[in-house]
Design a protein around this motif. Sequence first.
Motif, mmCIF file in Angstrom:
data_model
loop_
_atom_site.group_PDB
_atom_site.id
_atom_site.type_symbol
_atom_site.label_atom_id
_atom_site.label_comp_id
_atom_site.label_asym_id
_atom_site.label_seq_id
_atom_site.Cartn_x
_atom_site.Cartn_y
_atom_site.Cartn_z
ATOM 1 N N CYS A 85 5.672 39.528 17.266
ATOM 2 C CA CYS A 85 4.920 38.298 17.497
ATOM 3 C C CYS A 85 4.996 37.375 16.277
ATOM 4 N N HIS A 86 4.935 37.984 15.096
ATOM 5 C CA HIS A 86 4.998 37.190 13.870
ATOM 6 C C HIS A 86 6.356 36.524 13.707
ATOM 7 N N LEU A 87 7.437 37.253 13.991
ATOM 8 C CA LEU A 87 8.765 36.660 13.894
ATOM 9 C C LEU A 87 8.917 35.512 14.887
ATOM 10 N N GLY A 88 8.369 35.698 16.095
ATOM 11 C CA GLY A 88 8.432 34.617 17.071
ATOM 12 C C GLY A 88 7.718 33.375 16.589
ATOM 13 N N ALA A 89 6.518 33.559 16.008
ATOM 14 C CA ALA A 89 5.758 32.421 15.500
ATOM 15 C C ALA A 89 6.459 31.782 14.307
ATOM 16 N N LEU A 90 7.062 32.609 13.450
ATOM 17 C CA LEU A 90 7.736 32.094 12.257
ATOM 18 C C LEU A 90 8.921 31.205 12.636
ATOM 19 N N TYR A 91 9.817 31.721 13.489
ATOM 20 C CA TYR A 91 10.983 30.933 13.874
ATOM 21 C C TYR A 91 10.579 29.704 14.681
ATOM 22 N N ASP A 92 9.529 29.848 15.479
ATOM 23 C CA ASP A 92 9.074 28.732 16.303
ATOM 24 C C ASP A 92 8.588 27.582 15.427
ATOM 25 N N ALA A 93 7.706 27.890 14.475
ATOM 26 C CA ALA A 93 7.175 26.846 13.596
ATOM 27 C C ALA A 93 8.249 26.300 12.671
ATOM 28 N N ALA A 94 9.154 27.163 12.202
ATOM 29 C CA ALA A 94 10.213 26.709 11.300
ATOM 30 C C ALA A 94 11.127 25.693 11.972
ATOM 31 N N PHE A 95 11.348 25.840 13.276
ATOM 32 C CA PHE A 95 12.182 24.884 14.002
ATOM 33 C C PHE A 95 11.640 23.466 13.845
ATOM 34 N N PHE A 96 10.334 23.315 13.954
ATOM 35 C CA PHE A 96 9.732 21.986 13.834
ATOM 36 C C PHE A 96 9.586 21.572 12.370
ATOM 37 N N ALA A 97 9.210 22.522 11.521
ATOM 38 C CA ALA A 97 9.026 22.188 10.109
ATOM 39 C C ALA A 97 10.319 21.711 9.467
ATOM 40 N N LEU A 98 11.453 22.248 9.909
ATOM 41 C CA LEU A 98 12.745 21.882 9.324
ATOM 42 C C LEU A 98 13.461 20.793 10.108
ATOM 43 N N SER A 99 12.785 20.163 11.055
ATOM 44 C CA SER A 99 13.413 19.089 11.818
ATOM 45 C C SER A 99 13.667 17.892 10.908
ATOM 46 N N PRO A 100 14.682 17.069 11.230
ATOM 47 C CA PRO A 100 14.985 15.909 10.389
ATOM 48 C C PRO A 100 13.759 15.025 10.212
ATOM 49 N N SER A 101 13.563 14.569 8.992
ATOM 50 C CA SER A 101 12.378 13.777 8.688
ATOM 51 C C SER A 101 12.685 12.837 7.540
ATOM 52 N N ARG A 102 12.034 11.697 7.571
ATOM 53 C CA ARG A 102 12.186 10.734 6.474
ATOM 54 C C ARG A 102 11.145 10.943 5.381
ATOM 55 N N GLY A 103 10.175 11.787 5.670
ATOM 56 C CA GLY A 103 9.132 12.025 4.689
ATOM 57 C C GLY A 103 9.595 12.939 3.578
ATOM 58 N N PRO A 104 8.872 12.960 2.479
ATOM 59 C CA PRO A 104 9.259 13.799 1.346
ATOM 60 C C PRO A 104 8.960 15.265 1.602
ATOM 61 N N SER A 105 9.722 16.133 0.963
ATOM 62 C CA SER A 105 9.449 17.570 0.967
ATOM 63 C C SER A 105 8.866 17.943 -0.388
ATOM 64 N N ARG A 106 7.813 18.745 -0.355
ATOM 65 C CA ARG A 106 7.161 19.142 -1.599
ATOM 66 C C ARG A 106 7.023 20.659 -1.624
ATOM 67 N N PHE A 107 7.081 21.222 -2.808
ATOM 68 C CA PHE A 107 6.912 22.669 -2.942
ATOM 69 C C PHE A 107 5.779 22.947 -3.919
#
Length: 246
Positions: A85-107
């Motif tokens: 379940c965790h892997l499913g949630a991780l890959y699912d959210a990562a798909f949207f989090a890593l989508s193309p964006s014009r906003g800045p990325s911060r760490f």
Amino acid sequence: MLLRLASERATGALLRDRGTLYLVDGQVVHAESPAAPGLDVLLTAGGRLHADGWQEALREAGSYGRVGRYLVERGTVSGGELEICHLGALYDAAFFALSPSRGPSRFRYGVAHWIGPVRPVAAEAVERETLRRRELLARLWAHPGSDTAPVVRTGMVPGTRLAARHRAVLELADGVRTAGDIAHVLGRPAFHTLVDVHRLAAAGLVEPPRRPATPLPPPVFARAETFPDPDVALLRRLRDALEATL
């Protein structure tokens, strides 16, 4: 940036416009996105975990970053069930989090997620799977903004036979809900719901809602200038004065 952080074996949170990825020693240990149902939704939707049990785990182990381990130790879920379940949630959210964006990325270095260790994933694997999913959606039905736009039914074609999972998505396509909204209602991963939406769209059963035509502004006509009525008495005095000088 994700691959650079992985090469540095960084630990912290990668913040982007549509989600956050959590890293430990350069590996992705969790991901979250408003567009994707969280681990709690995926666990509770099927009735395997009650909402009260999830809240208890957060209350007792959230501040220690051991929510996942707490659920397993209490026997609420098995270790294998939590991993899947965790892997499913991780890959699912990562798909949207890593989508193309014009906003800045911060760490933000040192930030940890309260779920705690479950099963880390290599950053390269997360990036590769994200690209694969993006290409799959484009092959099924390419439409700008289809991942975030609400969808609406176009009308069932007579004789069309649909799988139960597709019927469930179709019933919720009301022109207001996005694929992510539908996923939250059904308790399914958002990407899987997007695949269903793309398949339904390719079959002509759903589409993004048509925006009403913007009414044209009313025509602007030139306004004739208006002048006050003349002072008749003043004009008569001017006339009399002119005649007296002649």
